[in-house]
Design an enzyme around this catalytic site. Structure first.
Site, PDB file in Angstrom:
ATOM      1  CG  ASN A 154      -0.419  -0.159   2.502  1.00  0.00           C
ATOM      2  OD1 ASN A 154       0.719  -0.594   2.645  1.00  0.00           O
ATOM      3  ND2 ASN A 154      -1.156   0.205   3.519  1.00  0.00           N
ATOM      4  CB  SER A 229      -2.183  -9.431   6.489  1.00  0.00           C
ATOM      5  OG  SER A 229      -1.394 -10.575   6.255  1.00  0.00           O
ATOM      6  CB  THR A 232       1.590 -12.414   6.622  1.00  0.00           C
ATOM      7  OG1 THR A 232       0.616 -12.589   5.605  1.00  0.00           O
ATOM      8  CG2 THR A 232       2.942 -12.833   6.098  1.00  0.00           C
ATOM      9  N   GLY A 233       1.738 -11.857   9.785  1.00  0.00           N
ATOM     10  CA  GLY A 233       2.531 -11.477  10.964  1.00  0.00           C
ATOM     11  C   GLY A 233       2.663 -12.632  11.953  1.00  0.00           C
ATOM     12  CD  GLU A 250       5.034  -0.938  12.922  1.00  0.00           C
ATOM     13  OE1 GLU A 250       3.871  -0.743  13.330  1.00  0.00           O
ATOM     14  OE2 GLU A 250       6.002  -0.263  13.296  1.00  0.00           O
ATOM     15  CB  CYS A 284      -2.072  -0.187   8.497  1.00  0.00           C
ATOM     16  SG  CYS A 284      -0.887   1.152   8.638  1.00  0.00           S
ATOM     17  CD  GLU A 459       9.837  -0.805  11.989  1.00  0.00           C
ATOM     18  OE1 GLU A 459      10.655  -1.600  12.485  1.00  0.00           O
ATOM     19  OE2 GLU A 459       9.467  -0.882  10.811  1.00  0.00           O
TER      20      GLU A 459
HETATM   21  P1  NAD Z   1       0.679  -9.525   3.431  1.00  0.00           P
HETATM   22  O1  NAD Z   1       0.795  -9.963   4.843  1.00  0.00           O
HETATM   23  O2  NAD Z   1      -0.057 -10.380   2.477  1.00  0.00           O
HETATM   24  O3  NAD Z   1       2.134  -9.307   2.786  1.00  0.00           O
HETATM   25  C1  NAD Z   1       3.092  -8.440   3.338  1.00  0.00           C
HETATM   26  C2  NAD Z   1       4.482  -8.883   2.922  1.00  0.00           C
HETATM   27  O4  NAD Z   1       4.759 -10.146   3.530  1.00  0.00           O
HETATM   28  C3  NAD Z   1       4.682  -9.092   1.424  1.00  0.00           C
HETATM   29  O5  NAD Z   1       5.975  -8.624   1.059  1.00  0.00           O
HETATM   30  C4  NAD Z   1       4.587 -10.606   1.278  1.00  0.00           C
HETATM   31  O6  NAD Z   1       5.270 -11.108   0.135  1.00  0.00           O
HETATM   32  C5  NAD Z   1       5.258 -11.061   2.556  1.00  0.00           C
HETATM   33  N1  NAD Z   1       4.887 -12.421   3.002  1.00  0.00           N
HETATM   34  C6  NAD Z   1       3.778 -13.124   2.714  1.00  0.00           C
HETATM   35  N2  NAD Z   1       3.787 -14.320   3.320  1.00  0.00           N
HETATM   36  C7  NAD Z   1       4.937 -14.364   4.038  1.00  0.00           C
HETATM   37  C8  NAD Z   1       5.489 -15.328   4.934  1.00  0.00           C
HETATM   38  N3  NAD Z   1       4.887 -16.492   5.196  1.00  0.00           N
HETATM   39  N4  NAD Z   1       6.659 -15.031   5.546  1.00  0.00           N
HETATM   40  C9  NAD Z   1       7.277 -13.841   5.325  1.00  0.00           C
HETATM   41  N5  NAD Z   1       6.792 -12.909   4.475  1.00  0.00           N
HETATM   42  C10 NAD Z   1       5.627 -13.158   3.850  1.00  0.00           C
HETATM   43  O7  NAD Z   1       0.054  -8.056   3.503  1.00  0.00           O
HETATM   44  P2  NAD Z   1      -0.382  -7.105   2.293  1.00  0.00           P
HETATM   45  O8  NAD Z   1      -1.673  -7.614   1.716  1.00  0.00           O
HETATM   46  O9  NAD Z   1       0.774  -6.869   1.402  1.00  0.00           O
HETATM   47  O10 NAD Z   1      -0.665  -5.733   3.065  1.00  0.00           O
HETATM   48  C11 NAD Z   1      -1.930  -5.372   3.587  1.00  0.00           C
HETATM   49  C12 NAD Z   1      -1.966  -5.542   5.091  1.00  0.00           C
HETATM   50  O11 NAD Z   1      -0.858  -4.846   5.673  1.00  0.00           O
HETATM   51  C13 NAD Z   1      -3.210  -4.941   5.731  1.00  0.00           C
HETATM   52  O12 NAD Z   1      -3.726  -5.828   6.706  1.00  0.00           O
HETATM   53  C14 NAD Z   1      -2.691  -3.679   6.411  1.00  0.00           C
HETATM   54  O13 NAD Z   1      -3.460  -3.240   7.508  1.00  0.00           O
HETATM   55  C15 NAD Z   1      -1.300  -4.077   6.795  1.00  0.00           C
HETATM   56  N6  NAD Z   1      -0.430  -2.893   6.946  1.00  0.00           N
HETATM   57  C16 NAD Z   1       0.029  -2.569   8.191  1.00  0.00           C
HETATM   58  C17 NAD Z   1       0.811  -1.433   8.374  1.00  0.00           C
HETATM   59  C18 NAD Z   1       1.328  -1.040   9.732  1.00  0.00           C
HETATM   60  O14 NAD Z   1       2.292  -0.283   9.780  1.00  0.00           O
HETATM   61  N7  NAD Z   1       0.753  -1.505  10.821  1.00  0.00           N
HETATM   62  C19 NAD Z   1       1.134  -0.641   7.277  1.00  0.00           C
HETATM   63  C20 NAD Z   1       0.667  -1.001   6.022  1.00  0.00           C
HETATM   64  C21 NAD Z   1      -0.124  -2.143   5.864  1.00  0.00           C
END
Ligand code: NAD
Length: 479
Positions: A154, A229, A232-233, A250, A284, A459
């Site tokens: 995003n 997300s 994934t976190g 995050e 987010c 951070e």
């Molecule tokens: P996502 O979790 O699908 O992917 C994020 C990143 O993680 C990508 O680079 C992806 O390739 C990588 N990834 C996927 N699976 C993985 C694994 N098993 N191990 C390690 N890395 C992996 O998220 P997204 O769809 O790209 O982003 C949207 C989400 O991010 C929303 O839920 C949003 O709220 C959140 N977000 C949070 C913040 C924050 O600072 N809190 C900021 C922006 C977005």
């Protein structure tokens, strides 16, 4: 003397950056411009060997970078900013293409890179000294070593820089893995950084989710800074446990915005709507639930609807457009599910159309759902798109409980004429960042992180520097 552009830079060929050098790969993928559906340039998918080479190069570079005086590290980072600033137009065009966001907003993200690194370069690493008759105790902080940064789609540029700036300032080396949906600006930024920074200090490996998992599992990586997300976190934390890596997570949120009865309705209603619809809701900390005092509910909602209907959605190149498309097909389908569910349950669409259909781009007109029940999907889950529910409230304690009744706790807003009163309410909201009389605008000057399932740690700002450091306490006895 103003910096000149690097002779080797072009903005149409993309590489992984390993040990100071660009590297291609046999396997490639590409992003899609979400405003037009057009395929963008090829990008190499890093192999496991590429990743291992990057981690080995970072490990090799770390001792010298750690021992480089912080003032010198700051000087190099600011030199990088000067060079980067000669490419503002190129980065803005690239960001528009990979995310679809309107040029004005892409420009804000591109401009924030210099501000972000610049602010971090004004910071000092905290230290403490305790002394009594017997001893002096120095609490100091040392860098962790090789860090991995995993970034979502995003805000691909600023969220990469939000990891790179504190990691490098504190003497770590970092390997960034951008999202496969938006790899372009991060890869170029890190390619450009090679003109200034020693090899191995900041590197980029582009690839799919599997590559993120490999980076997380790597035994020589000391820390993962992950933005993405919640689902994934949790995986990142589970895998990190095997090597007891430090993690900063995050994650997603479900921000509540509480509107008090004394607000200036005409002024505040469009602002509250902007909090929900910024970047087409793909933020987010976008506002995801709006609680309006019952005495002004109808009037306030009507003002929000008037503003929302005036929002223009479309191509990044038309400066009248306030919002762009949903960034990718997968996310578009997810957001569509919230429209379908709201329609099927018979909820009232105060603005927007229940039946959405993508044409060439994944555009969705911003939409307001009027007073769905507390257990509806649109209240309980994060849509990450331009659709937001409103509900009335009458009792302050009850609405605070409703706002806090979520597993997440990333951001929140309170709107009221009496700023002291609004700030008191802000302190009762269980969220990492609460905004009084503003929609959510995170800033590098303060730590950014979530409560509950919105994340672990945080951070940015002085406190955020510590996320990239180990405490190192030296006890010196006097005799
Ligand atoms: P996502 O979790 O699908 O992917 C994020 C990143 O993680 C990508 O680079 C992806 O390739 C990588 N990834 C996927 N699976 C993985 C694994 N098993 N191990 C390690 N890395 C992996 O998220 P997204 O769809 O790209 O982003 C949207 C989400 O991010 C929303 O839920 C949003 O709220 C959140 N977000 C949070 C913040 C924050 O600072 N809190 C900021 C922006 C977005």
């Amino acid at each position: 003397m103003s910096p000149s552009k690097a002779p080797s830079m072009d903005f149409e060929t993309f590489y992984n950056i390993i040990d100071g050098k660009p590297r291609s790969s046999k396997a490639i993928h590409h992003g899609v411009n979400p405003a037009t559906g057009q395929e963008l340039w090829d990008v190499p998918i890093a192999t496991e060997k590429d990743l291992n080479d990057a981690v080995a190069a970072a490990k090799k570079a770390f001792p010298a970078w750690r021992d480089t005086p912080i003032e010198k590290r700051k000087e190099l980072l600011m030199k990088f900013v000067d060079m980067y600033n000669t490419y503002i137009e190129e980065f803005t065009t690239l960001l528009c293409k990979e995310t679809g966001k309107p040029r004005k907003f892409a420009g804000i993200e591109v401009g924030a890179v210099g501000a972000f690194i610049g602010y971090h370069c004004t910071l000092k690493i905290p230290e403490e000294k305790f002394e009594d008759d017997e001893k002096t105790v120095y609490t100091e902080y040392t860098p962790l070593g090789v860090c991995g940064g995993i970034v979502p789609w995003n805000f691909p540029l600023i969220l990469s820089v939000g990891k790179i700036a504190p990691a490098l300032l504190t003497g770590n080396c970092i390997v960034i893995k951008p999202s496969p949906f938006t790899p372009y600006t991060s890869l170029k930024l890190i390619e450009l950084a090679q003109q200034i920074l020693p090899p191995g200090v900041v590197q980029a490996v582009g690839g799919n989710n599997e590559l993120g998992a490999l980076l997380t599992a790597h035994p020589d990586v000391a820390k993962i800074s992950f933005t993405g997300s919640i689902a994934t976190g949790k995986k990142v934390m589970e895998v990190s446990a095997k090597t007891l890596k430090r993690v900063t997570l995050e994650l997603g949120g479900n921000d509540a915005s509480i509107v008090l009865p004394d607000v200036d309705i005409k002024k505040v209603a469009p602002e509250v709507a902007m909090g929900a619809f910024q970047n087409s809701g793909q933020v987010c900390v976008a506002t995801k639930r709006i609680y309006i005092h019952e005495s002004i509910y109808r009037e306030f909602l009507q003002e929000m609807v008037n503003f929302t209907k005036s929002i223009r959605v479309g191509s990044p190149d038309d400066s009248d457009n306030l919002l762009g498309p949903i960034q990718n097909a997968m996310q578009y389908e997810k957001v569509k599910g919230f429209f379908a569910d709201s329609k099927a349950k018979g909820y009232k669409f105060a603005a927007g159309d229940p039946d959405i259909a993508a044409s060439k781009g994944f555009f969705i007109q911003p939409t307001i759902i009027d007073n769905p029940p507390n257990d509806s999907r649109i209240i309980v889950e994060e849509p990450f798109g331009p659709i937001v529910p409103t509900q009335p409230w009458s009792d302050l304690d009850e609405v605070i409980a409703r706002a806090n009744d979520t597993k997440t706790g990333l951001g929140a807003c309170v709107w009221g004429k009496d700023v002291e009163e609004a700030a008191k309410i802000a302190r009762r909201l269980e969220a990492g960042s609460v905004f009084v009389n503003s929609w959510e605008k995170p800033t590098p000057q303060a730590i950014f992180g979530g409560h509950k399932e919105s994340g672990i740690g945080g951070e940015w700002g002085t406190t955020g520097l510590l996320a990239f450091m180990n405490a190192h306490v030296i006890h010196v006895y006097k005799s």
